[in-house]
Motif scaffolding. Structure first.
Motif, short mmCIF file in Angstrom:
data_model
loop_
_atom_site.label_atom_id
_atom_site.label_comp_id
_atom_site.label_asym_id
_atom_site.label_seq_id
_atom_site.Cartn_x
_atom_site.Cartn_y
_atom_site.Cartn_z
N LEU A 106 1.08 -0.78 -0.17
CA LEU A 106 -0.07 0.30 -0.32
C LEU A 106 0.84 1.56 -0.03
N MET A 107 1.76 1.06 0.63
CA MET A 107 2.60 2.50 0.27
C MET A 107 3.98 2.24 -0.97
N VAL A 108 3.99 1.66 -1.45
CA VAL A 108 4.44 1.65 -2.90
C VAL A 108 2.99 1.93 -3.94
N VAL A 109 1.98 1.62 -3.44
CA VAL A 109 0.72 2.44 -4.34
C VAL A 109 0.85 3.97 -3.65
N MET A 110 0.52 4.05 -2.56
CA MET A 110 0.39 5.52 -2.11
C MET A 110 1.72 6.67 -3.03
N GLY A 111 2.47 5.84 -2.91
CA GLY A 111 4.00 6.65 -3.49
C GLY A 111 3.85 6.99 -4.34
N MET A 112 2.75 5.98 -5.47
CA MET A 112 2.76 6.18 -6.80
C MET A 112 1.64 7.21 -6.79
N LEU A 113 0.72 7.59 -6.69
CA LEU A 113 -0.22 7.92 -6.62
C LEU A 113 -0.10 9.14 -5.75
N ALA A 114 0.39 9.89 -4.94
CA ALA A 114 0.28 10.09 -4.15
C ALA A 114 0.30 11.43 -5.06
N ILE A 115 0.35 12.82 -4.37
CA ILE A 115 0.13 14.48 -5.62
C ILE A 115 1.50 15.47 -5.61
N LEU A 116 2.85 14.53 -5.01
CA LEU A 116 3.56 14.54 -5.10
C LEU A 116 4.04 13.86 -5.98
N LEU A 117 3.78 13.33 -7.11
CA LEU A 117 4.36 12.57 -7.78
C LEU A 117 5.52 12.26 -8.68
N ALA A 118 6.01 13.63 -9.03
CA ALA A 118 7.55 13.13 -9.25
C ALA A 118 8.71 13.23 -7.67
N ILE A 119 8.42 13.77 -7.05
CA ILE A 119 8.92 14.18 -5.99
C ILE A 119 8.85 12.85 -5.10
N LEU A 120 8.37 12.11 -5.59
CA LEU A 120 8.11 10.66 -4.70
C LEU A 120 8.45 9.79 -5.02
N LEU A 121 8.04 9.65 -6.36
CA LEU A 121 8.34 8.18 -7.13
C LEU A 121 9.38 8.06 -7.19
N VAL A 122 10.64 8.63 -8.02
CA VAL A 122 12.09 8.63 -7.76
C VAL A 122 13.04 7.55 -6.29
N PRO A 123 12.99 8.15 -5.31
CA PRO A 123 13.37 7.80 -4.37
C PRO A 123 12.72 6.61 -3.79
N LEU A 124 11.24 6.33 -4.15
CA LEU A 124 10.80 4.85 -3.65
C LEU A 124 11.28 3.64 -4.46
N LEU A 125 11.42 4.12 -6.09
CA LEU A 125 12.04 2.92 -6.99
C LEU A 125 13.42 2.98 -6.57
#
Length: 263
Positions: A102-121
């Motif tokens: 769920l954290m992965v999905v939330m990170g991908m769909l969150a408002i700060l997508l561009a900022i969050l997706l890079v560190p998550l991946l």
């Protein structure tokens, strides 16, 4: 660099570190957990990304709240990544794979997508390439991110405390409590009958990342004097309300509750 800019940088570093630590802990199997349970994925997205923003908007429309409270509820509803939540959910008996997925999905769909997706991946890549290193880094980065969050929040909390006290008499406290309790109830309901998933979705739906909310709020409403205090009040209240909920979930947990259900 002034104090406000330094606080914003600390908040941003805390957000990046928190999401990176999620990636370090998440396996590919965790990331795909909700893909294998599409019904649960749909209900999770509905609870976190659709119902709670609608709840915030409805509260703003129906109740006569201070402007800072109205803005705070909306930005909190749009800041769904909770700090260090998978650990809290696991301690409360939540399903670990679902929490991280769920954290992965939330990170991908969150408002700060561009900022969050890079560190998550990036964290997930490190976990794949060097799993031992990822295990060593995850906890220190979690703690460092929490320290940064507290370091940024402490001066805001100190400066805002007199305002926080005044907010207790403005309907703000009741609005925040209602927002959190509705989130717990929505998550509990939409997770259906699997107790471990109820815990994860309830806490994830009710909890928002104060650093993201503060960063969004300060960027878009820099002249709103009570906004930071309202978000700080939310952080205090959600922390306190999570304690009895987690205690209750631990008591309710039984071997039967961990059985798998159709998503």
């Amino acid at each position: 660099m002034n104090t406000q800019t330094l606080i914003l940088h600390c908040l941003q570093a805390s957000i990046l570190g928190t999401v990176f630590s999620y990636g370090l802990q998440a396996t590919v199997s965790d990331a795909l957990f909700l893909v294998r349970h599409p019904g649960l994925l749909l209900r999770s997205v509905l609870a976190i990304f659709i119902i709670m923003p609608l709840v915030a908007i409805a509260m703003v429309d129906v109740f006569a709240l201070p402007r800072a409270t109205e803005i705070a509820l909306v930005v909190l509803a749009l800041a769904p990544i909770p700090p260090l939540l998978p650990k809290k959910e696991s301690k409360a008996g939540g399903e670990g794979a679902y929490a991280l997925g769920l954290m992965v999905v939330m990170g991908m769909l969150a408002i700060l997508l561009a900022i969050l997706l890079v560190p998550l991946l990036a964290g997930m890549v490190v976990r794949i390439v060097a799993p031992a290193l990822a295990r060593k880094l995850a906890r220190p980065i979690e703690l460092a991110s929490l320290v940064l969050l507290l370091a940024a929040a402490a001066p805001v909390l100190f400066a805002a405390m007199p305002i926080v006290v005044n907010l207790l008499h403005s309907g703000t406290l009741l609005a925040i409590v209602a927002f959190i309790m509705i989130g717990l109830a929505v998550g509990q309901l939409l997770a259906r009958a699997v107790a471990q998933r109820q815990t994860v979705l309830a806490l994830s739906t009710a909890s928002r990342h104060p650093a993201i909310a503060l960063a969004v709020a300060k960027t878009n409403f820099p002249d709103e004097p009570f906004l930071a205090a309202t978000i700080v009040l939310y952080l205090l209240v959600v922390t306190l309300l999570a304690i009895p909920y987690i205690t209750w979930r631990r008591r309710m947990e039984s071997p039967a509750s961990g059985r798998s259900a159709q998503g």
